[in-house]
Design an enzyme around this catalytic site. Structure first.
Site, PDB file in Angstrom:
ATOM      1  N   TYR A  87      35.812  48.973  52.314  1.00  0.00           N
ATOM      2  CA  TYR A  87      36.039  50.395  52.548  1.00  0.00           C
ATOM      3  C   TYR A  87      35.152  50.957  53.653  1.00  0.00           C
ATOM      4  CZ  TYR A  87      39.108  51.383  48.570  1.00  0.00           C
ATOM      5  OH  TYR A  87      40.171  51.455  47.709  1.00  0.00           O
ATOM      6  N   LYS A 134      35.036  36.491  44.666  1.00  0.00           N
ATOM      7  CA  LYS A 134      35.931  35.462  45.224  1.00  0.00           C
ATOM      8  C   LYS A 134      35.041  34.479  45.993  1.00  0.00           C
ATOM      9  CE  LYS A 134      40.064  33.770  46.161  1.00  0.00           C
ATOM     10  NZ  LYS A 134      40.940  33.160  45.135  1.00  0.00           N
ATOM     11  N   ASP A 140      41.055  36.456  41.095  1.00  0.00           N
ATOM     12  CA  ASP A 140      42.460  36.157  40.753  1.00  0.00           C
ATOM     13  C   ASP A 140      42.592  35.756  39.291  1.00  0.00           C
ATOM     14  OD1 ASP A 140      41.008  33.881  41.413  1.00  0.00           O
ATOM     15  OD2 ASP A 140      42.605  32.930  42.573  1.00  0.00           O
ATOM     16  N   ASP A 184      38.802  48.638  42.870  1.00  0.00           N
ATOM     17  CA  ASP A 184      39.908  49.587  43.048  1.00  0.00           C
ATOM     18  C   ASP A 184      41.180  49.022  42.424  1.00  0.00           C
ATOM     19  OD1 ASP A 184      41.319  51.864  44.117  1.00  0.00           O
ATOM     20  OD2 ASP A 184      42.124  50.520  45.652  1.00  0.00           O
ATOM     21  N   ASP A 242      43.108  49.942  38.348  1.00  0.00           N
ATOM     22  CA  ASP A 242      44.493  50.402  38.176  1.00  0.00           C
ATOM     23  C   ASP A 242      45.224  49.475  37.204  1.00  0.00           C
ATOM     24  OD1 ASP A 242      44.144  52.466  40.042  1.00  0.00           O
ATOM     25  OD2 ASP A 242      46.124  52.135  40.929  1.00  0.00           O
TER      26      ASP A 242
HETATM   27  C1  IPM Z   1      40.404  55.545  43.808  1.00  0.00           C
HETATM   28  C2  IPM Z   1      41.409  55.907  44.865  1.00  0.00           C
HETATM   29  C3  IPM Z   1      40.681  56.007  46.186  1.00  0.00           C
HETATM   30  C4  IPM Z   1      40.107  54.634  46.486  1.00  0.00           C
HETATM   31  C5  IPM Z   1      41.537  56.518  47.357  1.00  0.00           C
HETATM   32  C6  IPM Z   1      42.183  57.842  47.048  1.00  0.00           C
HETATM   33  C7  IPM Z   1      40.704  56.614  48.617  1.00  0.00           C
HETATM   34  O1  IPM Z   1      42.440  54.977  44.891  1.00  0.00           O
HETATM   35  O2  IPM Z   1      39.468  56.331  43.584  1.00  0.00           O
HETATM   36  O3  IPM Z   1      40.531  54.498  43.179  1.00  0.00           O
HETATM   37  O4  IPM Z   1      40.811  53.777  47.025  1.00  0.00           O
HETATM   38  O5  IPM Z   1      38.934  54.426  46.184  1.00  0.00           O
HETATM   39 MN    MN Z   2      42.306  53.437  43.335  1.00  0.00          MN
END
Ligand code: IPM
Ligand code: MN
Length: 366
Positions: free
Chosen positions: A148, A196, A229, A253, A257
């Protein structure tokens, strides 16, 4: 910076942002008000602009006035940023820069994302209830390094080449691993580091530093290293075995999710982004969800639980944080559901009614 929390007065900058952000932060504030009333704290809220809303009003996703406000506060509560209106990849500014700018400005290197399976929601996930049962994971995602923030090259004039760099220093790894290890000591004493290392140099450094820090400073912890992975697979095959999981920015990240599925919905997940000193940044993991914005459909629980994390990690108010978490459980137990977690017998309610039910529970326990 002077930070004293005497007399229970806390200054909070509220950044509603875009999409469903304003709706869910409003409910988090409602719940925090109820907590303040019950426990005798005064929460002072100041609203400011971030993301697309800030671009529209000022041209910048993180205007100086917003940064200034945040600097003078004990904590930051954020809704969400982004939306189709600002999605043009060629645009000079993007809403996400507001969020990334805040993380960098306050050196918020550790992003805590707790993922729990709430028992009333065991059937809200597409996974078998038996797999999800008992899940209680605390992800610690490194937040100010790696892909990032590493050196990058946007596609040049001919658009033929672009790159991002996963770069880490020993110091960056040490501080986030230490924080994760300390949290593991207060839990089930198990730390999983995800990398990794079979391919990436940055991951080999990550593994070496993690191993050294934990062996030297946290000998009471059980430490394991798992390749990202394989971890992605174990996370849905045997998620209940994990306790604290620490990993670099991009892996964190993606994996969080995926982990949201375990909690029944993305709308359930809170997060806390912490640096060495306040203000921390507290926000739900879900995004701005423009498709349901402004329709009283969003699940406010991620934002409300982010309020709980603010009390716990931002202000050290454990009983108050617990009061919110218990209220959320009680309301779920009572059958309240927003549409994202609805099942057959549920009482499907809107954003406001869900927030009010949780706030009302806290008031009634007084
Ligand atoms: C998160 C989001 C952010 C990230 C985006 C909105 C920049 O997906 O907080 O997980 O990728 O960190
Ligand atoms: Mn995210």
């Amino acid at each position: 910076m002077e930070h004293s929390f005497s007399m229970g007065r806390f200054v909070i900058t509220v950044l509603p942002g875009d999409g469903i952000g304003p709706e869910v932060t409003a409910e988090a504030l409602r719940v925090l008000e109820a907590v303040g009333h019950r426990f005798g704290h005064q929460f002072e809220f100041h609203e400011a602009l971030v993301g697309g809303a800030a671009i529209d009003a000022t041209g910048s996703p993180l205007p100086p006035e917003t940064l200034d406000r945040c600097r003078r506060s004990d904590a930051i509560l954020l809704g969400a940023v982004g939306g189709p209106k600002w999605d043009d990849p060629a645009a000079p500014v993007r809403p996400e820069q507001g969020l990334l700018g805040l993380r960098k400005a306050f050196d918020l290197f550790a992003n805590l994302r707790p993922v729990r399976a709430f028992s009333p929601l065991l059937h809200a996930t597409p996974l078998k209830a038996g797999i999800v049962q008992g899940v209680d994971i605390l992800f610690v995602r490194e937040l100010t390094g790696g892909l990032y923030f590493g050196p990058r090259q946007e596609a040049g004039p001919d658009g033929e080449e672009a790159y991002d760099t996963m770069r880490y220093t020993r110091a960056e790894i040490e501080r986030v691993v230490r924080l994760a290890a300390r949290l593991a000591q207060g839990r089930r004493k198990k730390l999983t580091s995800v990398d990794k290392a079979n391919v990436l140099a940055a991951s080999r450094l990550w593994r070496r530093v993690t191993e050294a820090v934990v062996r030297r400073e946290f000998p009471d912890l059980a430490l394991e290293h798992i390749l990202v992975d394989a971890f992605a697979m174990h996370l849905i095959r045997r998620p209940a075995v994990f306790d604290v999981v620490v990993t670099e920015n991009m892996f964190g990240d993606i994996l969080t999710d995926e982990a949201a599925v375990l909690a029944g919905s993305m709308g359930m997940l809170p997060s806390a982004s912490l640096g060495e000193a306040p203000p921390g940044l507290f926000e739900p993991v879900h995004g701005s969800a423009p498709d349901i914005a402004g329709r009283d459909l969003a699940n406010p629980i991620g934002a409300i639980l982010s309020g709980a994390l603010m009390l716990r990690y931002g202000f050290g108010l454990e009983a108050e944080a617990r009061a919110i978490e218990q209220a959320v459980e009680a309301v779920l137990e009572a059958g309240y559901r927003t549409q994202d977690i609805a099942d057959g017998e549920a009482r499907v309610v809107g954003t406001k009614e869900m927030g009010e039910a949780i706030a009302q529970y806290i008031r009634s326990e007084a």
